[in-house]
Design an enzyme around this catalytic site. Structure first.
Site, short mmCIF file in Angstrom:
data_model
loop_
_atom_site.label_atom_id
_atom_site.label_comp_id
_atom_site.label_asym_id
_atom_site.label_seq_id
_atom_site.Cartn_x
_atom_site.Cartn_y
_atom_site.Cartn_z
N SER A 1 -5.03 81.20 36.16
CA SER A 1 -5.65 80.07 36.43
C SER A 1 -6.14 79.34 37.59
O SER A 1 -4.80 78.68 38.06
CB SER A 1 -6.25 79.30 35.84
OG SER A 1 -6.65 78.16 35.51
N TYR B 1 -1.70 72.64 30.68
CA TYR B 1 -2.29 73.92 30.93
C TYR B 1 -1.78 74.48 31.67
O TYR B 1 -1.39 75.38 31.87
CB TYR B 1 -3.79 74.04 30.12
CG TYR B 1 -4.12 75.23 31.04
CD1 TYR B 1 -4.17 76.33 29.96
CD2 TYR B 1 -5.25 75.31 31.72
CE1 TYR B 1 -4.83 77.97 29.99
CE2 TYR B 1 -5.99 76.28 32.50
CZ TYR B 1 -5.99 77.36 31.61
OH TYR B 1 -6.56 78.23 32.02
N LYS C 1 0.29 77.62 33.44
CA LYS C 1 0.43 79.31 33.63
C LYS C 1 1.02 79.34 34.78
O LYS C 1 1.38 79.96 35.42
CB LYS C 1 -1.48 79.07 34.56
CG LYS C 1 -2.18 79.28 33.01
CD LYS C 1 -1.90 80.52 32.73
CE LYS C 1 -3.06 80.83 31.68
NZ LYS C 1 -3.16 82.38 30.84
#
Length: 351
Positions: free
Chosen positions: A129, A153, A157
């Site tokens: 991402s 989040y 990643k």
């Protein structure tokens, strides 16, 4: 080494996953799919098959953190490569349940790597991402832009990327192509596949679509005081079909060179929240109600990708724009006013 022909897709029932399955089937790949349906439904596979005109292949319901179950899948099939899409993906939810996000995203990736190594599979396309860059400023982000994750989040990643890079440094048989997305959105042009999350959408385009169809009263615009042309946050919205085409190209290019290689996916152009509302209003033929709300923790003013590297290396460019995204998302919402139906769906687990 030739391009892989049998691909295991983790998270293959999700938004990106289901569209990836269609594109890979369209181009002759054989698929094995795993998904735990925590934010998806097995109902998508009949639609995938209808679009592609082929059977999806073998589908397993499992959590990739279950190494025993995952290993049994690898033992039954000859897998050439893996497209790893399975992950929890809400930045705002991750602020409330960080342990769950690290467990799901990092734990799922390490379990997958253990299992791949156990079965001699060393080619991976990883869904990362552009959120890892955090608040990097208004300039388009290239692959060298420092990582400054502002949510669990995004941090999960980034941790996965570091793990994969370490694996490739220490094991020369591995090839990992890491794709950093911005904001994939839209739907398959048939209207059969689209974004239909469990509960209230965390992403802008599906939320606007539900407002347009009457499932929600109005959109809440989180932050109207950002340093942008209309005060709302800027993102690089990339059509889901452009995004999944990049995954297929990644599989085609796994043989180019061993090691870890990172590419940004995006259009290189940013749109504000109100730009999206205006584009969706054009698509659905009427104004959409919205109200201002305070900024959300973990949000940044602007995030736009520089896709120069992937264009130079693979010839990939986004060919669809924001109007295409909104038109296709609206078609899906019109044909599926209540989504996929969802009788088999499960609520997202919390920690």
């Amino acid at each position: 080494m030739s391009a892989p022909s049998t691909v295991l897709v983790t998270g293959g029932a999700g938004f990106i996953g289901s569209h990836t399955c269609v594109d890979l089937l369209d181009h002759g790949y054989e698929l094995i799919v795993v998904d735990d349906y925590s934010n998806s439904t097995p109902q998508v596979f009949s639609r995938v098959e209808r679009i592609a005109g082929r059977f999806v292949g073998t589908v397993y319901e499992l959590d990739i953190r279950d190494r025993h179950a995952l290993s049994s899948v690898f033992a039954r099939h000859s897998v050439d490569a893996v497209v790893h899409l399975a992950a929890a993906k809400s930045a705002s939810t991750s602020l409330k349940t960080p342990v769950e996000y690290y467990d799901t995203n990092v734990g799922g990736t390490t379990a997958l790597l253990h299992t791949m190594h156990e079965h001699g599979v060393h080619q991976l396309v990883f869904s990362s991402s552009a959120a890892i860059h955090g608040d990097a400023g208004p300039a388009p982000l290239d692959e060298a832009t420092p990582a400054r994750p502002v949510s669990p989040y995004a941090a999960s990643k980034w941790i996965c990327e570091q793990i994969l890079a370490d694996v490739c440094r220490r094991r020369p048989e591995y090839t990992v192509l890491c794709l950093r997305y911005c904001n994939p959105a839209g739907a398959h042009p048939s209207g059969l596949l689209g974004e239909d999350p469990c509960g209230a959408p965390d992403n802008l385009v599906p939320y606007v679509a539900q407002v347009a169809i009457g499932r929600r009263d109005r959109l809440r615009v989180f932050g109207t005081d950002y340093p942008t042309h209309d005060g709302t946050a800027v993102r690089d919205y990339t059509h889901v079909m452009d995004t999944v085409e990049a995954h297929r190209l990644a599989l085609d290019h796994l043989a180019d060179a061993p090691g870890m290689h990172v590419f940004n996916l995006g259009t290189g152009r940013g749109s504000t929240v109100l730009d999206v509302v205006a584009a969706f209003s054009r698509a659905c033929g009427g104004p959409l109600p919205f109200e201002a709300a305070p900024r959300r923790p973990g949000d940044v003013a602007e995030r736009v990708a520089d896709p120069t590297a992937v264009a130079r290396s693979w010839g990939w460019r986004a060919t669809r724009d924001l109007d295409d995204i909104c038109r296709d998302a609206w078609r899906f919402q019109q044909l599926n006013p209540r989504g996929y139906g969802g009788s088999a769906r499960r609520p997202e687990k919390k920690t």
